[in-house]
Design a protein around this motif. Sequence first.
Motif, PDB file in Angstrom:
ATOM      1  N   LEU A  71       0.828  -1.204   0.000  1.00  0.00           N
ATOM      2  CA  LEU A  71       0.000   0.000   0.000  1.00  0.00           C
ATOM      3  C   LEU A  71       0.863   1.256   0.000  1.00  0.00           C
ATOM      4  CD1 LEU A  71      -2.820  -1.037   2.494  1.00  0.00           C
ATOM      5  CD2 LEU A  71      -2.951  -0.899  -0.003  1.00  0.00           C
ATOM      6  N   ALA A  72       1.987   1.217   0.706  1.00  0.00           N
ATOM      7  CA  ALA A  72       2.895   2.364   0.707  1.00  0.00           C
ATOM      8  C   ALA A  72       3.516   2.565  -0.668  1.00  0.00           C
ATOM      9  CB  ALA A  72       3.981   2.169   1.758  1.00  0.00           C
ATOM     10  N   ALA A  73       3.930   1.467  -1.311  1.00  0.00           N
ATOM     11  CA  ALA A  73       4.507   1.577  -2.656  1.00  0.00           C
ATOM     12  C   ALA A  73       3.471   2.079  -3.652  1.00  0.00           C
ATOM     13  CB  ALA A  73       5.057   0.224  -3.086  1.00  0.00           C
ATOM     14  N   LYS A  74       2.226   1.613  -3.510  1.00  0.00           N
ATOM     15  CA  LYS A  74       1.162   2.063  -4.410  1.00  0.00           C
ATOM     16  C   LYS A  74       0.887   3.544  -4.223  1.00  0.00           C
ATOM     17  CE  LYS A  74      -1.774   0.665  -7.549  1.00  0.00           C
ATOM     18  NZ  LYS A  74      -1.281   0.038  -8.810  1.00  0.00           N
ATOM     19  N   ALA A  75       0.855   4.009  -2.978  1.00  0.00           N
ATOM     20  CA  ALA A  75       0.619   5.427  -2.711  1.00  0.00           C
ATOM     21  C   ALA A  75       1.762   6.282  -3.255  1.00  0.00           C
ATOM     22  CB  ALA A  75       0.454   5.649  -1.215  1.00  0.00           C
ATOM     23  N   GLU A  76       2.986   5.803  -3.161  1.00  0.00           N
ATOM     24  CA  GLU A  76       4.119   6.550  -3.706  1.00  0.00           C
ATOM     25  C   GLU A  76       4.047   6.628  -5.227  1.00  0.00           C
ATOM     26  OE1 GLU A  76       7.574   4.667  -2.211  1.00  0.00           O
ATOM     27  OE2 GLU A  76       7.408   5.556  -0.200  1.00  0.00           O
ATOM     28  N   GLN A  77       3.558   5.559  -5.873  1.00  0.00           N
ATOM     29  CA  GLN A  77       3.394   5.599  -7.323  1.00  0.00           C
ATOM     30  C   GLN A  77       2.335   6.630  -7.716  1.00  0.00           C
ATOM     31  OE1 GLN A  77       2.519   1.836  -9.210  1.00  0.00           O
ATOM     32  NE2 GLN A  77       1.602   2.827 -10.979  1.00  0.00           N
ATOM     33  N   GLU A  78       1.222   6.665  -7.004  1.00  0.00           N
ATOM     34  CA  GLU A  78       0.191   7.651  -7.306  1.00  0.00           C
ATOM     35  C   GLU A  78       0.701   9.074  -7.081  1.00  0.00           C
ATOM     36  OE1 GLU A  78      -3.123   6.568  -4.934  1.00  0.00           O
ATOM     37  OE2 GLU A  78      -3.552   4.714  -6.045  1.00  0.00           O
ATOM     38  N   ALA A  79       1.500   9.269  -6.038  1.00  0.00           N
ATOM     39  CA  ALA A  79       2.074  10.591  -5.799  1.00  0.00           C
ATOM     40  C   ALA A  79       3.023  10.984  -6.929  1.00  0.00           C
ATOM     41  CB  ALA A  79       2.802  10.613  -4.457  1.00  0.00           C
ATOM     42  N   ALA A  80       3.792  10.027  -7.433  1.00  0.00           N
ATOM     43  CA  ALA A  80       4.695  10.310  -8.549  1.00  0.00           C
ATOM     44  C   ALA A  80       3.905  10.683  -9.804  1.00  0.00           C
ATOM     45  CB  ALA A  80       5.581   9.095  -8.816  1.00  0.00           C
ATOM     46  N   GLU A  81       2.777  10.030 -10.020  1.00  0.00           N
ATOM     47  CA  GLU A  81       1.938  10.383 -11.170  1.00  0.00           C
ATOM     48  C   GLU A  81       1.415  11.806 -11.039  1.00  0.00           C
ATOM     49  OE1 GLU A  81      -1.030   7.392 -11.122  1.00  0.00           O
ATOM     50  OE2 GLU A  81       0.237   5.828 -12.009  1.00  0.00           O
ATOM     51  N   ARG A  82       1.005  12.190  -9.849  1.00  0.00           N
ATOM     52  CA  ARG A  82       0.508  13.550  -9.642  1.00  0.00           C
ATOM     53  C   ARG A  82       1.617  14.581  -9.810  1.00  0.00           C
ATOM     54  NH1 ARG A  82      -4.992  13.367  -9.996  1.00  0.00           N
ATOM     55  NH2 ARG A  82      -5.844  11.681  -8.715  1.00  0.00           N
ATOM     56  N   ARG A  83       2.803  14.252  -9.340  1.00  0.00           N
ATOM     57  CA  ARG A  83       3.924  15.192  -9.510  1.00  0.00           C
ATOM     58  C   ARG A  83       4.256  15.380 -10.983  1.00  0.00           C
ATOM     59  NH1 ARG A  83       6.101  12.245  -5.144  1.00  0.00           N
ATOM     60  NH2 ARG A  83       7.511  11.149  -6.565  1.00  0.00           N
ATOM     61  N   LEU A  84       4.172  14.320 -11.767  1.00  0.00           N
ATOM     62  CA  LEU A  84       4.440  14.431 -13.201  1.00  0.00           C
ATOM     63  C   LEU A  84       3.399  15.321 -13.875  1.00  0.00           C
ATOM     64  CD1 LEU A  84       5.903  13.672 -15.790  1.00  0.00           C
ATOM     65  CD2 LEU A  84       4.554  11.556 -15.855  1.00  0.00           C
ATOM     66  N   ALA A  85       2.133  15.132 -13.520  1.00  0.00           N
ATOM     67  CA  ALA A  85       1.092  15.978 -14.094  1.00  0.00           C
ATOM     68  C   ALA A  85       1.315  17.448 -13.738  1.00  0.00           C
ATOM     69  CB  ALA A  85      -0.281  15.516 -13.614  1.00  0.00           C
ATOM     70  N   ARG A 145      11.030  25.726 -20.675  1.00  0.00           N
ATOM     71  CA  ARG A 145       9.761  25.014 -20.848  1.00  0.00           C
ATOM     72  C   ARG A 145       9.581  23.922 -19.782  1.00  0.00           C
ATOM     73  NH1 ARG A 145       9.114  24.294 -27.427  1.00  0.00           N
ATOM     74  NH2 ARG A 145       9.390  26.519 -27.959  1.00  0.00           N
ATOM     75  N   ASN A 146      10.366  24.009 -18.720  1.00  0.00           N
ATOM     76  CA  ASN A 146      10.283  23.063 -17.595  1.00  0.00           C
ATOM     77  C   ASN A 146      10.565  21.626 -18.032  1.00  0.00           C
ATOM     78  OD1 ASN A 146       9.877  23.115 -14.742  1.00  0.00           O
ATOM     79  ND2 ASN A 146       7.983  21.973 -15.003  1.00  0.00           N
ATOM     80  N   ARG A 147      11.340  21.486 -19.092  1.00  0.00           N
ATOM     81  CA  ARG A 147      11.597  20.158 -19.638  1.00  0.00           C
ATOM     82  C   ARG A 147      12.397  19.287 -18.670  1.00  0.00           C
ATOM     83  NH1 ARG A 147       8.628  17.386 -22.489  1.00  0.00           N
ATOM     84  NH2 ARG A 147       9.293  15.631 -21.221  1.00  0.00           N
ATOM     85  N   GLY A 148      13.360  19.904 -17.994  1.00  0.00           N
ATOM     86  CA  GLY A 148      14.179  19.126 -17.068  1.00  0.00           C
ATOM     87  C   GLY A 148      13.375  18.568 -15.906  1.00  0.00           C
ATOM     88  N   ASN A 149      12.477  19.398 -15.340  1.00  0.00           N
ATOM     89  CA  ASN A 149      11.639  18.912 -14.249  1.00  0.00           C
ATOM     90  C   ASN A 149      10.665  17.830 -14.712  1.00  0.00           C
ATOM     91  OD1 ASN A 149      12.774  20.597 -12.305  1.00  0.00           O
ATOM     92  ND2 ASN A 149      11.371  22.283 -12.758  1.00  0.00           N
ATOM     93  N   VAL A 150      10.177  17.962 -15.929  1.00  0.00           N
ATOM     94  CA  VAL A 150       9.286  16.929 -16.471  1.00  0.00           C
ATOM     95  C   VAL A 150      10.041  15.616 -16.640  1.00  0.00           C
ATOM     96  CG1 VAL A 150       7.934  16.234 -18.489  1.00  0.00           C
ATOM     97  CG2 VAL A 150       7.727  18.559 -17.595  1.00  0.00           C
ATOM     98  N   ASN A 151      11.259  15.690 -17.164  1.00  0.00           N
ATOM     99  CA  ASN A 151      12.062  14.469 -17.326  1.00  0.00           C
ATOM    100  C   ASN A 151      12.344  13.814 -15.973  1.00  0.00           C
ATOM    101  OD1 ASN A 151      12.120  14.873 -20.074  1.00  0.00           O
ATOM    102  ND2 ASN A 151      14.150  15.838 -20.082  1.00  0.00           N
ATOM    103  N   ALA A 152      12.658  14.646 -14.973  1.00  0.00           N
ATOM    104  CA  ALA A 152      12.922  14.106 -13.637  1.00  0.00           C
ATOM    105  C   ALA A 152      11.673  13.448 -13.054  1.00  0.00           C
ATOM    106  CB  ALA A 152      13.416  15.215 -12.714  1.00  0.00           C
ATOM    107  N   ALA A 153      10.507  14.086 -13.257  1.00  0.00           N
ATOM    108  CA  ALA A 153       9.265  13.517 -12.748  1.00  0.00           C
ATOM    109  C   ALA A 153       8.920  12.212 -13.462  1.00  0.00           C
ATOM    110  CB  ALA A 153       8.127  14.517 -12.896  1.00  0.00           C
ATOM    111  N   GLU A 154       9.207  12.138 -14.751  1.00  0.00           N
ATOM    112  CA  GLU A 154       8.964  10.893 -15.487  1.00  0.00           C
ATOM    113  C   GLU A 154       9.869   9.774 -14.972  1.00  0.00           C
ATOM    114  OE1 GLU A 154       9.641  12.076 -19.493  1.00  0.00           O
ATOM    115  OE2 GLU A 154       7.555  12.745 -19.831  1.00  0.00           O
TER     116      GLU A 154
END
Length: 427
Positions: free
Chosen positions: A256-270, A310-319
């Motif tokens: 559940l912790a790993a799943k929540a971290e994945q969802e948080a990573a998806e939100r950070r990427l968006a 264009r915030n490309r570096g932050n997008v790449n890091a979030a991906e």
Amino acid sequence: MTDSIGLRRRHKALPGLTPAAWMLMAVPLAAAAAQAQTAPPFAQLYRDTQTAPRQVELDAQVDRAEGLALQARARPNPTFSVTTENVAGQTPYRGFDRSENTLQLNQPIEIGGKRSSRIAAGLAEVDAAVARTRDARLAYAYDLALAYGAAEIADRRIALAEDEVEKAGGDMRAALALVEAGKEARLRGLQAETEVNALQAVVETARAERIGAFARLAALAGQASGFDRLAEPLLGRLEAKGGYGPVDPMQTSPYLAAKAEQEAAERRLAAARRQAVPDVTVSVGVRRLEVDRANAVIAGISVPLPLFDRNRGNVNAAEADLRAAQARDTATLLNVQAEIAASLALNEAADLRVAAADRTLQTAEETYRLARLAYEAGKSPLLELLAARHGLGVARGVVLDSAAARLEARARLARLQGTTITGEPVQ
């Protein structure tokens, strides 16, 4: 009680010390005993550890995530400015008669869903922090159960070691009686005395280990005063069961912790992708034209051109963070499935091991009883008696080791089930 028994035995072992010296040695022991406390039953001890350092740290991690989520809701601050033009120059702008004074308010406006995506990322981080905290609390409950069991086992090892010394002393007295009667060589008496001395050293080692076990338990529980005894045994509550499980791997705290971290990573990427959309700044103000003795409203709008950033570096890091979180999610599920299978098997094996150890102990006790009778009757040598008593000591150690193994197996299974070892749910 244990300290007083040990003090009397050390007094017998060192008869050269005077009673006054023994009183001086007893003062620090009494002071330490007065400061120490009795550790409550495990379930109560866990409830009382909410202010333990590890628990406080976990609460702080959730508070931190909530603080960042609150900050994510904040809107950009407006800018207030006052400017004066056409002053302090050459004629005709030497004074303030031709000045133009402007009072202006600039308000950045986030567009493209930046704020909503930032808020969603902050809330997802809170959920991830809560999930990680629950997993860490279960790990803490696991460690606390092992420390509690280790303190109990340390107590039992002292009792076993002291009983070994008592039995060895009885064997030594029997051997010395046979030596005096001329039925045994003096060598056998020396062997028995050596055995007693060796076992006395084991007792002292067990006492030292007990001090360390109780100190570790107190430190883990956040008790500065320390513990010196347990209010209730824990090992006796771990009885054999007919079956264990099932345990749903997708409901375990690590997954559940790993799943929540994945969802948080998806939100950070968006949020990172939306951050590339330029903000709009709206300006409105009032200008005073001194030469015309008039006021005028000014308004404007400005939009940055996304030519360089264009915030490309932050997008790449979030991906990359998202890919890592997805990999951790898959790996955690596989590890949890393997851990569940291993834990269920270990608990069943631990019950069988405890039962086998109990049977071995019964056999060893009967063997020693018969060997003692045979030796006292002159039908067997001292070596057989020593071997029988050594076998009894080994069997008792096996019983303790099997109890410790079952404690660890139950604690591991309880962690996967989301409870403490005594069955209380962990939130």
